[in-house]
Design a protein around this motif. Structure first.
Motif, PDB file in Angstrom:
ATOM      1  N   ALA A  33      24.955   2.548   5.354  1.00  0.00           N
ATOM      2  CA  ALA A  33      23.700   1.905   4.964  1.00  0.00           C
ATOM      3  C   ALA A  33      22.526   2.856   5.166  1.00  0.00           C
ATOM      4  O   ALA A  33      21.476   2.714   4.550  1.00  0.00           O
ATOM      5  N   LEU A  34      22.697   3.864   6.034  1.00  0.00           N
ATOM      6  CA  LEU A  34      21.583   4.760   6.340  1.00  0.00           C
ATOM      7  C   LEU A  34      21.584   6.022   5.500  1.00  0.00           C
ATOM      8  O   LEU A  34      20.544   6.570   5.160  1.00  0.00           O
ATOM      9  N   LEU A  35      22.750   6.477   5.189  1.00  0.00           N
ATOM     10  CA  LEU A  35      22.858   7.792   4.563  1.00  0.00           C
ATOM     11  C   LEU A  35      24.339   7.999   4.340  1.00  0.00           C
ATOM     12  O   LEU A  35      25.147   7.232   4.815  1.00  0.00           O
ATOM     13  N   CYS A  36      24.688   9.033   3.657  1.00  0.00           N
ATOM     14  CA  CYS A  36      26.080   9.436   3.587  1.00  0.00           C
ATOM     15  C   CYS A  36      26.955   8.335   2.987  1.00  0.00           C
ATOM     16  O   CYS A  36      27.906   7.867   3.630  1.00  0.00           O
ATOM     17  N   THR A  37      26.658   7.924   1.805  1.00  0.00           N
ATOM     18  CA  THR A  37      27.459   6.921   1.134  1.00  0.00           C
ATOM     19  C   THR A  37      28.193   7.562  -0.037  1.00  0.00           C
ATOM     20  O   THR A  37      27.602   8.341  -0.773  1.00  0.00           O
ATOM     21  N   THR A  38      29.465   7.224  -0.170  1.00  0.00           N
ATOM     22  CA  THR A  38      30.188   7.600  -1.377  1.00  0.00           C
ATOM     23  C   THR A  38      30.454   6.333  -2.172  1.00  0.00           C
ATOM     24  O   THR A  38      30.979   5.368  -1.635  1.00  0.00           O
ATOM     25  N   THR A  39      30.068   6.320  -3.429  1.00  0.00           N
ATOM     26  CA  THR A  39      30.350   5.196  -4.300  1.00  0.00           C
ATOM     27  C   THR A  39      31.352   5.672  -5.350  1.00  0.00           C
ATOM     28  O   THR A  39      31.143   6.719  -5.962  1.00  0.00           O
ATOM     29  N   THR A  40      32.433   4.927  -5.494  1.00  0.00           N
ATOM     30  CA  THR A  40      33.441   5.335  -6.471  1.00  0.00           C
ATOM     31  C   THR A  40      33.799   4.158  -7.379  1.00  0.00           C
ATOM     32  O   THR A  40      34.002   3.043  -6.901  1.00  0.00           O
ATOM     33  N   THR A  41      33.825   4.408  -8.655  1.00  0.00           N
ATOM     34  CA  THR A  41      34.280   3.404  -9.608  1.00  0.00           C
ATOM     35  C   THR A  41      35.527   3.938 -10.288  1.00  0.00           C
ATOM     36  O   THR A  41      35.564   5.098 -10.713  1.00  0.00           O
ATOM     37  N   VAL A  42      36.559   3.087 -10.348  1.00  0.00           N
ATOM     38  CA  VAL A  42      37.769   3.505 -11.077  1.00  0.00           C
ATOM     39  C   VAL A  42      38.054   2.495 -12.181  1.00  0.00           C
ATOM     40  O   VAL A  42      37.762   1.306 -12.054  1.00  0.00           O
ATOM     41  N   ALA A  43      38.604   2.963 -13.277  1.00  0.00           N
ATOM     42  CA  ALA A  43      38.946   2.097 -14.403  1.00  0.00           C
ATOM     43  C   ALA A  43      40.222   2.595 -15.045  1.00  0.00           C
ATOM     44  O   ALA A  43      40.475   3.803 -15.080  1.00  0.00           O
ATOM     45  N   ALA A 103      34.790   7.725 -11.401  1.00  0.00           N
ATOM     46  CA  ALA A 103      33.454   8.310 -11.218  1.00  0.00           C
ATOM     47  C   ALA A 103      33.074   8.146  -9.759  1.00  0.00           C
ATOM     48  O   ALA A 103      33.201   7.058  -9.194  1.00  0.00           O
ATOM     49  N   SER A 104      32.645   9.234  -9.140  1.00  0.00           N
ATOM     50  CA  SER A 104      32.297   9.175  -7.728  1.00  0.00           C
ATOM     51  C   SER A 104      30.937   9.834  -7.517  1.00  0.00           C
ATOM     52  O   SER A 104      30.597  10.821  -8.170  1.00  0.00           O
ATOM     53  N   TYR A 105      30.167   9.234  -6.637  1.00  0.00           N
ATOM     54  CA  TYR A 105      28.830   9.758  -6.373  1.00  0.00           C
ATOM     55  C   TYR A 105      28.591   9.712  -4.877  1.00  0.00           C
ATOM     56  O   TYR A 105      28.913   8.718  -4.222  1.00  0.00           O
ATOM     57  N   ASN A 106      28.086  10.787  -4.305  1.00  0.00           N
ATOM     58  CA  ASN A 106      27.720  10.706  -2.889  1.00  0.00           C
ATOM     59  C   ASN A 106      26.326  11.261  -2.649  1.00  0.00           C
ATOM     60  O   ASN A 106      25.851  12.127  -3.383  1.00  0.00           O
ATOM     61  N   ASN A 107      25.670  10.717  -1.663  1.00  0.00           N
ATOM     62  CA  ASN A 107      24.313  11.157  -1.316  1.00  0.00           C
ATOM     63  C   ASN A 107      24.294  11.872   0.033  1.00  0.00           C
ATOM     64  O   ASN A 107      23.346  11.766   0.793  1.00  0.00           O
ATOM     65  N   PHE A 108      25.369  12.588   0.300  1.00  0.00           N
ATOM     66  CA  PHE A 108      25.428  13.357   1.553  1.00  0.00           C
ATOM     67  C   PHE A 108      24.385  14.445   1.545  1.00  0.00           C
ATOM     68  O   PHE A 108      24.246  15.164   0.576  1.00  0.00           O
ATOM     69  N   PRO A 109      23.693  14.616   2.650  1.00  0.00           N
ATOM     70  CA  PRO A 109      22.781  15.765   2.711  1.00  0.00           C
ATOM     71  C   PRO A 109      23.586  17.061   2.673  1.00  0.00           C
ATOM     72  O   PRO A 109      24.684  17.132   3.246  1.00  0.00           O
ATOM     73  N   THR A 110      23.047  18.032   1.998  1.00  0.00           N
ATOM     74  CA  THR A 110      23.784  19.303   1.878  1.00  0.00           C
ATOM     75  C   THR A 110      23.839  20.022   3.217  1.00  0.00           C
ATOM     76  O   THR A 110      22.967  19.868   4.060  1.00  0.00           O
ATOM     77  N   ALA A 111      24.861  20.809   3.361  1.00  0.00           N
ATOM     78  CA  ALA A 111      25.024  21.703   4.524  1.00  0.00           C
ATOM     79  C   ALA A 111      25.101  20.975   5.865  1.00  0.00           C
ATOM     80  O   ALA A 111      24.968  21.580   6.912  1.00  0.00           O
ATOM     81  N   ALA A 112      25.294  19.659   5.832  1.00  0.00           N
ATOM     82  CA  ALA A 112      25.361  18.944   7.103  1.00  0.00           C
ATOM     83  C   ALA A 112      26.781  18.956   7.669  1.00  0.00           C
ATOM     84  O   ALA A 112      26.994  18.553   8.803  1.00  0.00           O
ATOM     85  N   GLY A 113      27.735  19.399   6.877  1.00  0.00           N
ATOM     86  CA  GLY A 113      29.118  19.459   7.370  1.00  0.00           C
ATOM     87  C   GLY A 113      29.656  18.091   7.719  1.00  0.00           C
ATOM     88  O   GLY A 113      30.352  17.904   8.706  1.00  0.00           O
ATOM     89  N   LEU A 114      29.316  17.085   6.877  1.00  0.00           N
ATOM     90  CA  LEU A 114      29.727  15.720   7.197  1.00  0.00           C
ATOM     91  C   LEU A 114      30.944  15.258   6.399  1.00  0.00           C
ATOM     92  O   LEU A 114      31.091  14.070   6.113  1.00  0.00           O
ATOM     93  N   ALA A 115      31.792  16.194   6.058  1.00  0.00           N
ATOM     94  CA  ALA A 115      33.093  15.829   5.482  1.00  0.00           C
ATOM     95  C   ALA A 115      32.967  14.929   4.255  1.00  0.00           C
ATOM     96  O   ALA A 115      33.619  13.892   4.175  1.00  0.00           O
ATOM     97  N   SER A 116      32.147  15.314   3.300  1.00  0.00           N
ATOM     98  CA  SER A 116      32.014  14.497   2.093  1.00  0.00           C
ATOM     99  C   SER A 116      33.327  14.444   1.318  1.00  0.00           C
ATOM    100  O   SER A 116      33.633  13.445   0.683  1.00  0.00           O
TER     101      SER A 116
END
Lengths: 431, 431
Positions: A33-43, A103-116
């Motif tokens: 909810a704060l950051l680091c979300t991956t949203t994936t849609t499959v069809a 289709a997958s989208y993530n809003n991970f901050p770059t270079a944070a090393g958060l295992a996107s």
């Protein structure tokens, strides 16, 4: 067509993708909810001519073994799907020949090393499993995720998650097990200090393999140290025993990096800025002056936050470092986190052109707690009381790119709102 | 009155003063003719009212246990002394009541971490033993030196020296043993990069004790790793096997610092500049381009130096780090040392106000080999061939304080030239 929003995991007990055969690990899931979300849609559709995937809007190849493993294993477990409302009816056997779009989208901050990528694989497998009506539980699914990316198997759960070593040669029993959910220990606050590194000096590629091959002591760590620590850590988490939790988290982060050094040639993930984070959290926050300040602060703010905080001499913050220089700092509670953030901002102020909103991201309410509303408020921070008058306060301007304030979060969930799907319902292509 | 000139030791195989009971170590003695000389004069006289000592001209207290141990043990082994020419006659029993004066002077560069106190204790004991006609060999004397300063026991010999663990509880068999003298492997060239540290971030005081108390793996290192490596290292030194020597030296330096990290709280002796030295020596000097350059260089210069140098793919330089950030780099021979120094100066140029004579100290002939006569010649150094055109060459100006160029040296010697004595023959006070 089902679609899902999943989220992300950052490794907390430092650990070591690819070492399934000798390794146990515990990770913590960050709040999507704060950051680091991956949203994936499959069809899936008979109209699709091949399996295709788009990551952050750009098509990527699914031909690699990691993706193929996941697709094959999920298809092998597919079941009949029927949705009368949408007029969908797919028989179990049809999934073998039905291509999928992802289709997958993530809003991970770059270079944070958060295992996107870990979040991505977990998301992909979870979404496909929902699409194809796979009946396996998350534990079984995690074994499939593991074939895409080892440490990603832990990303199917929220809170604290354990990755079990397993005994089978084929790795089928090397799965993720949830320890406690994110509500069990919701006092914890996580601050990630993303280090501004001029240039990556060491590559993490194949780093752990080199350690296993060349370290004279790694076998001893795997056999004697890690299994014991895992048991102690589970107990500390269950009991919310922050002193033990901190001791184990810091000690195992230290030991992970010790083994990187005991590699030929040695691997240096931590740099001088990382060392300063360690010294700040392990020395300063154990300092008696700080403990007293914490006590006053606790008494003063206990009503504001509605928290009951024990005052004792235990360290208030745990640190852990992944395969990189960024510090993941876990504060005992919101008050400790505020004290920590004050010090972090005092010692590591941003470069003058930096915008406050891009210097502290995620949960910004912590800034309010310490009265930071503007970048000038950081410059105006008084030296913390543990800084003696005669000793000039050390400042390392610009060494940190930004701080992420976050907390424990939940595992992946299925989103029922069709308007959030990333694929167009008619074309099956990204919107 | 006898007096002596002694010299210095720098630890090479990383090791751990105070850990006599579990530790073996091997050290290398540096050449006192180039730098790092300790000169000590001792005198005994019925006119002296107490034992006194002057270090670099300043009187210091001898009341500490370390000094008292050495004085007591030497006095207990004193013998009759008779010098007809000088009219001196002292009976064995008289030494108990005869006070001594000691003057010691060293020209060690500051902040180089070259164990000047080790050299000082070795010098003190050796000088007192000569003064009091002690008949014990250097091995026995080393056990006495050890009571002043653990690692100093190795400073009684030149070349490579081993410190034997011993089995006795009282440490009486924990002594230094010479492995080979300085002539055995005189091709080796030693370059010490003294890092310009803004501020010492970790204290080395009691560092090793903390490691022993808190590391989960140190016992395994002491029992399993070190004893095997000592045997292999002795063999490598005897055979002048540089590949094995380098492997062991670097691996054990890495492991020493790994254990400093596996300490609670962790000890960081190496900093970013240290890491760069490691990467330069372990990566760059293994690079194929460099190996080819070395080959050409070897062929071209073989007559100049009169050396026969084997060309192979082995690393040309070993590195080792003591309890601090400074790199001790041991080059296989003069040619490798020249290639190394070129690269060190290219990547680590001095600040613009620096004088060449204070930037490269010790054996300056290495500068001539690479055509450096002026500080401007450093700025004009072309990028080494391993630097690709597209990759900007990394330069770290001002990160190194200075370089010391030196080589293996001899153990302490007795100087017969009275004019070099540091104490006045009439007053017994410093000249």
């Amino acid at each position: 067509m089902p679609y899902e929003i999943h989220k992300v995991v950052s490794e907390e007990d430092r650990v070591c993708a690819g070492l399934t055969t000798i390794w146990w690990s515990i990770s913590v899931t960050l709040d999507p909810a704060l950051l680091c979300t991956t949203t994936t849609t499959v069809a899936g559709s008979p109209a699709f001519k091949q399996d295709r995937m788009w990551l952050n809007g750009k098509e990527i190849s699914l031909s690699g073994g990691r993706y193929q493993n996941c697709l094959r294993e999920i298809r092998a477990r597919a079941n009949d799907v029927e949705d009368e409302k949408k007029g969908i009816k797919i028989a179990k056997k049809d999934w073998e020949n039905l291509h999928v779009h992802v289709a997958s989208y993530n809003n991970f901050p770059t270079a944070a090393g958060l295992a996107s990528s870990a979040a991505g694989f977990a998301c992909l497998v979870y979404s496909l499993a929902k699409l194809m009506n796979v009946q396996e539980d998350n534990g079984r699914l995690s074994a499939i995720v593991r074939q895409g990316s080892g440490s990603a198997c832990r990303s199917l759960y929220g809170g604290f998650v354990k990755w079990v070593m397993g005994k089978e040669e084929n790795g089928s029993d090397s799965i993720a097990v949830p320890l406690v959910d994110e509500k069990h220990w919701d006092e914890l606050v996580i601050i990630i200090a993303v280090v501004c590194s001029r240039q990556k000096e060491t590559s993490s590629t194949s780093g752990m393999r080199e350690t296993v091959e060349t370290s004279a002591l790694i076998e001893h760590r795997a056999k004697e140290v890690v299994p014991k620590r895992i048991i102690q850590m589970e107990e500390a988490i269950q009991k919310r025993d922050f002193a033990t939790f901190t001791h184990l988290t810091c000690a195992d982060s230290n030991q992970f990096h010790a083994f990187c050094l005991d590699t030929s040639p040695p691997i240096f993930y931590m740099n001088d800025t990382s060392h300063r984070q360690v010294l700040l959290t392990s020395t300063v926050l154990r300092n008696e002056t700080v403990q007293k300040e914490l006590h006053r602060f606790t008494v003063a703010l206990v009503n504001v936050f509605g928290l009951v905080t024990e005052y004792n001499k235990c360290c208030q913050v745990a640190y852990t470092f992944d395969a990189g220089p960024n510090a993941v700092l876990i504060a005992r509670n919101r008050i400790s986190a505020a004290l920590l953030l004050q010090r972090l901002l005092f010692h590591f102020p941003p470069n003058s052109e930096t915008d406050l909103n891009s210097y502290i991201i995620g949960d910004k309410s912590l800034m309010e707690d310490i009265g930071i509303q503007d970048i000038k408020d950081i410059e105006a921070l008084p030296p913390p009381p543990e800084i003696k008058d005669k000793v000039p306060a050390k400042k390392y301007k610009g060494e940190i790119s930004y701080f992420i304030c976050t907390r424990l979060g939940r595992g992946p969930v299925l989103i029922s709102d069709d308007s959030q799907a990333l694929l167009h319902p008619d074309t099956g292509l990204p919107k």
